[in-house]
Design a protein around this motif. Structure first.
Motif, PDB file in Angstrom:
ATOM      1  N   PHE A 160      -7.748   9.698   9.364  1.00 39.23           N
ATOM      2  CA  PHE A 160      -6.422  10.012  10.069  1.00 39.23           C
ATOM      3  C   PHE A 160      -5.156   9.510   9.368  1.00 39.23           C
ATOM      4  O   PHE A 160      -4.165  10.207   9.041  1.00 39.23           O
ATOM      5  N   MET A 161      -5.356   8.048   8.869  1.00 37.44           N
ATOM      6  CA  MET A 161      -4.228   7.542   8.348  1.00 37.44           C
ATOM      7  C   MET A 161      -3.855   7.978   6.731  1.00 37.44           C
ATOM      8  O   MET A 161      -2.928   8.233   6.329  1.00 37.44           O
ATOM      9  N   LEU A 162      -5.144   8.656   6.259  1.00 37.42           N
ATOM     10  CA  LEU A 162      -5.216   9.328   4.720  1.00 37.42           C
ATOM     11  C   LEU A 162      -4.624  10.563   4.814  1.00 37.42           C
ATOM     12  O   LEU A 162      -4.250  11.017   3.565  1.00 37.42           O
ATOM     13  N   GLN A 163      -4.325  11.237   6.053  1.00 37.77           N
ATOM     14  CA  GLN A 163      -3.782  12.786   6.142  1.00 37.77           C
ATOM     15  C   GLN A 163      -2.428  12.153   5.567  1.00 37.77           C
ATOM     16  O   GLN A 163      -1.703  11.621   6.326  1.00 37.77           O
ATOM     17  N   GLN A 164      -1.847  12.927   4.605  1.00 35.05           N
ATOM     18  CA  GLN A 164      -0.355  12.834   3.955  1.00 35.05           C
ATOM     19  C   GLN A 164       0.067  11.209   3.582  1.00 35.05           C
ATOM     20  O   GLN A 164       1.199  10.981   3.295  1.00 35.05           O
ATOM     21  N   THR A 165      -0.954  10.516   3.541  1.00 34.80           N
ATOM     22  CA  THR A 165      -0.470   9.011   3.215  1.00 34.80           C
ATOM     23  C   THR A 165      -1.409   8.478   1.712  1.00 34.80           C
ATOM     24  O   THR A 165      -2.629   8.692   1.939  1.00 34.80           O
ATOM     25  N   ARG A 166      -1.004   7.810   0.917  1.00 37.43           N
ATOM     26  CA  ARG A 166      -1.632   7.355  -0.283  1.00 37.43           C
ATOM     27  C   ARG A 166      -2.368   6.149   0.207  1.00 37.43           C
ATOM     28  O   ARG A 166      -2.302   5.566   1.231  1.00 37.43           O
ATOM     29  N   VAL A 167      -3.764   6.100  -0.488  1.00 38.28           N
ATOM     30  CA  VAL A 167      -4.735   4.958  -0.099  1.00 38.28           C
ATOM     31  C   VAL A 167      -3.973   3.548  -0.216  1.00 38.28           C
ATOM     32  O   VAL A 167      -4.265   2.756   0.787  1.00 38.28           O
ATOM     33  N   GLU A 168      -3.292   3.423  -1.174  1.00 33.77           N
ATOM     34  CA  GLU A 168      -2.612   1.966  -1.277  1.00 33.77           C
ATOM     35  C   GLU A 168      -2.002   1.702  -0.080  1.00 33.77           C
ATOM     36  O   GLU A 168      -1.848   0.681   0.152  1.00 33.77           O
ATOM     37  N   THR A 169      -1.189   2.660   0.396  1.00 36.19           N
ATOM     38  CA  THR A 169      -0.212   2.503   1.599  1.00 36.19           C
ATOM     39  C   THR A 169      -1.107   2.161   2.958  1.00 36.19           C
ATOM     40  O   THR A 169      -1.079   1.112   3.629  1.00 36.19           O
ATOM     41  N   VAL A 170      -2.170   3.117   3.011  1.00 34.63           N
ATOM     42  CA  VAL A 170      -3.158   3.106   4.165  1.00 34.63           C
ATOM     43  C   VAL A 170      -3.482   1.549   4.184  1.00 34.63           C
ATOM     44  O   VAL A 170      -3.839   0.808   5.294  1.00 34.63           O
ATOM     45  N   LEU A 171      -3.896   1.122   3.080  1.00 32.09           N
ATOM     46  CA  LEU A 171      -4.647  -0.415   2.939  1.00 32.09           C
ATOM     47  C   LEU A 171      -3.982  -1.501   3.591  1.00 32.09           C
ATOM     48  O   LEU A 171      -4.336  -2.362   4.099  1.00 32.09           O
ATOM     49  N   ARG A 172      -2.414  -1.387   3.427  1.00 35.42           N
ATOM     50  CA  ARG A 172      -1.675  -2.225   4.235  1.00 35.42           C
ATOM     51  C   ARG A 172      -1.537  -2.255   5.598  1.00 35.42           C
ATOM     52  O   ARG A 172      -1.317  -3.153   6.285  1.00 35.42           O
ATOM     53  N   TYR A 173      -2.047  -1.073   6.249  1.00 40.64           N
ATOM     54  CA  TYR A 173      -2.048  -1.074   7.680  1.00 40.64           C
ATOM     55  C   TYR A 173      -3.375  -0.929   8.495  1.00 40.64           C
ATOM     56  O   TYR A 173      -3.536  -1.304   9.625  1.00 40.64           O
ATOM     57  N   TYR A 174      -4.376  -0.605   7.769  1.00 36.83           N
ATOM     58  CA  TYR A 174      -5.927  -0.319   8.205  1.00 36.83           C
ATOM     59  C   TYR A 174      -6.107  -1.611   8.923  1.00 36.83           C
ATOM     60  O   TYR A 174      -6.567  -1.433  10.201  1.00 36.83           O
ATOM     61  N   ASP A 175      -6.424  -2.779   8.365  1.00 38.14           N
ATOM     62  CA  ASP A 175      -6.755  -3.888   9.097  1.00 38.14           C
ATOM     63  C   ASP A 175      -6.220  -4.291  10.451  1.00 38.14           C
ATOM     64  O   ASP A 175      -6.776  -4.594  11.198  1.00 38.14           O
ATOM     65  N   GLY A 176      -4.955  -4.312  10.388  1.00 34.79           N
ATOM     66  CA  GLY A 176      -3.945  -4.705  11.249  1.00 34.79           C
ATOM     67  C   GLY A 176      -4.303  -3.666  12.399  1.00 34.79           C
ATOM     68  O   GLY A 176      -4.224  -4.072  13.675  1.00 34.79           O
ATOM     69  N   PHE A 177      -4.226  -2.303  12.106  1.00 38.70           N
ATOM     70  CA  PHE A 177      -4.603  -1.451  13.327  1.00 38.70           C
ATOM     71  C   PHE A 177      -5.776  -1.631  13.713  1.00 38.70           C
ATOM     72  O   PHE A 177      -6.100  -1.535  15.019  1.00 38.70           O
ATOM     73  N   LEU A 178      -6.721  -1.736  13.136  1.00 43.90           N
ATOM     74  CA  LEU A 178      -8.216  -2.054  13.520  1.00 43.90           C
ATOM     75  C   LEU A 178      -8.399  -3.283  14.612  1.00 43.90           C
ATOM     76  O   LEU A 178      -9.174  -3.591  15.459  1.00 43.90           O
ATOM     77  N   ALA A 179      -7.614  -4.464  14.144  1.00 46.68           N
ATOM     78  CA  ALA A 179      -7.428  -5.630  14.697  1.00 46.68           C
ATOM     79  C   ALA A 179      -6.885  -5.434  16.151  1.00 46.68           C
ATOM     80  O   ALA A 179      -7.545  -6.026  17.130  1.00 46.68           O
ATOM     81  N   ALA A 180      -5.826  -4.514  16.307  1.00 48.91           N
ATOM     82  CA  ALA A 180      -5.401  -4.058  17.328  1.00 48.91           C
ATOM     83  C   ALA A 180      -6.079  -3.223  18.310  1.00 48.91           C
ATOM     84  O   ALA A 180      -6.214  -3.463  19.428  1.00 48.91           O
ATOM     85  N   PHE A 181      -6.703  -2.291  17.987  1.00 54.16           N
ATOM     86  CA  PHE A 181      -7.767  -1.476  18.408  1.00 54.16           C
ATOM     87  C   PHE A 181      -9.017  -1.342  18.043  1.00 54.16           C
ATOM     88  O   PHE A 181      -9.169  -0.480  17.021  1.00 54.16           O
ATOM     89  N   PRO A 182      -9.925  -2.378  18.005  1.00 50.96           N
ATOM     90  CA  PRO A 182     -11.143  -2.187  17.483  1.00 50.96           C
ATOM     91  C   PRO A 182     -12.097  -1.356  17.819  1.00 50.96           C
ATOM     92  O   PRO A 182     -12.955  -1.120  16.950  1.00 50.96           O
ATOM     93  N   ASP A 183     -11.858  -0.495  18.756  1.00 52.82           N
ATOM     94  CA  ASP A 183     -12.905   0.686  19.083  1.00 52.82           C
ATOM     95  C   ASP A 183     -12.108   1.482  19.930  1.00 52.82           C
ATOM     96  O   ASP A 183     -10.973   1.480  20.440  1.00 52.82           O
ATOM     97  N   LEU A 184     -12.809   2.632  20.129  1.00 54.55           N
ATOM     98  CA  LEU A 184     -12.040   3.930  20.960  1.00 54.55           C
ATOM     99  C   LEU A 184     -11.869   3.342  22.136  1.00 54.55           C
ATOM    100  O   LEU A 184     -10.800   4.058  22.861  1.00 54.55           O
ATOM    101  N   HIS A 185     -12.486   2.634  22.914  1.00 51.51           N
ATOM    102  CA  HIS A 185     -12.131   2.295  24.185  1.00 51.51           C
ATOM    103  C   HIS A 185     -10.874   1.757  24.265  1.00 51.51           C
ATOM    104  O   HIS A 185      -9.928   1.808  25.121  1.00 51.51           O
TER     105      HIS A 185
END
Ligand code: SF4
Length: 344
Positions: free
Chosen positions: A6-31
């Motif tokens: 989802f993040m990589l749609q229309q966004t470059r990998v380098e940018t996504v890398l800056r946000y990916y871990d933080g997002f997963l830490a906030a929402f570790p699973d679909l629940h």
């Protein structure tokens, strides 16, 4: 994988890398994602832009929770029924995460196939069929990833490295000397130009924002109130529009330098005007929605006519609000700019 896709749609990998871990830490699973408020999800997404993706991802988590007990279906057809999941994503998840025999055609694969078969403007359906025909049934996920990687690193849009390509012997465009013309570039319409008269309304250390209606451009996000005007309308027209719509005395509107923000299908020339009001009845009431009714009829206060639906945010609330990138320059000025408009 879903989050990164989802993040990589229309966004470059380098940018996504800056946000990916933080997002997963906030929402570790679909629940966790399904249970989160939209504001929390948008806040974690802040900086990535294209917020519709964040809303669709949360909606997807909720559908998966309700329909599938929180477990992602493995089947591509069922995956396609989820919000924000198209043929590519369904095929990628089904093949890579679950080993299903499904093709996944992204932009890179589209280019590889277009060149391999020397196709000018292949339809998505034709590319899907070709990709399905080529798929290695024993390792569909690896096969799909290999094709994507080949497109990203060897069969590049410009300067393809045909001499190093393992498919060169079978590549029709290479053989026919038509690599650069294949596939034909998809013509993208120029974004529509709009002049956005924008109100930066400050009172007693708080700034007025509004929540944009759901759906449409920046739907559901916070934004500075304003009016869309035709391109080239200019400062005087923008001042008039804000004055008419929001009851601001024209002389009280101080023009800030305009700037541009380009969305996918629309380009804004943002014309900000500061309206620094003297303290009023609503001042200091917190970030809650103001309750004053939209005034109607003769004798109603003009300023009152502009109050309904506004949110008055102080410094900390503005800093944390999920705000589209188009308004970031204004937020920066309010939080870091000259002292007379700094928020509390
Ligand atoms: S030979 Fe060249 S054009 Fe053909 S698939 Fe390989 S890199 Fe692409």
């Amino acid at each position: 994988m879903l989050v990164s896709e989802f993040m990589l749609q229309q966004t470059r990998v380098e940018t996504v890398l800056r946000y990916y871990d933080g997002f997963l830490a906030a929402f570790p699973d679909l629940h966790a994602l399904a249970a989160a408020s939209e504001d929390d999800v948008l806040r974690a997404w802040q900086g990535l832009g294209y917020y519709g993706r964040a809303r669709r991802l949360r909606a997807l988590a909720q559908v998966v929770r309700e329909r599938w007990g929180g477990e992602l279906p493995e089947d591509a057809a069922r995956l396609r029924e989820l919000p924000g999941v198209g043929p590519y994503l369904a095929g990628a998840v089904a093949s890579i995460a679950f080993g299903r025999r499904e093709a996944a055609v992204d932009g890179n694969v589209r280019r590889v196939l277009g060149r391999l078969f020397d196709l000018d403007t292949p339809s998505p359906a034709r590319l899907e069929r070709l990709a399905a025909r080529l798929l290695d049934p024993r390792r569909p996920g690896d096969w799909n990833q290999a094709l994507m990687e080949l497109g990203a690193t060897v069969c590049r849009p410009r300067a393809p490295r045909c001499a190093a390509c393992p498919l060169a012997a079978w590549c029709r465009a290479h053989r026919r000397g038509r690599v650069k013309q294949r596939p034909a570039a998809r013509r993208r319409a120029a974004p529509a130009e709009v002049e956005r008269a924008t109100l930066v309304r400050v009172r007693d250390g708080r700034v007025a924002l509004e929540r944009r209606p759901p759906g449409g451009l920046l739907g559901g996000l916070y934004g500075f109130p304003g009016e869309d005007l035709p391109a080239g309308a200019g400062e005087a027209a923008a001042r008039r529009a804000l004055s008419d719509a929001w009851g601001a005395p024209p002389a009280a509107l101080a023009a800030w330098p305009p700037y541009r923000h380009v969305f996918t299908h629309r380009a804004w020339t943002v014309r900000p005007f500061l309206w620094a009001e003297a303290g009023g009845a609503e001042a200091g009431t917190g970030a809650g929605r103001t309750q004053r009714k939209r005034a109607a009829g003769a004798g109603a206060s003009e300023a009152g006519a502009s109050e309904a639906g506004l949110l008055w945010l102080g410094r900390a609330e503005l800093a944390a609000a999920p705000l589209p990138r188009a308004f970031e320059p204004l937020r920066r000025v309010l939080l870091e700019g000259s002292r007379d408009i700094l928020l509390m």
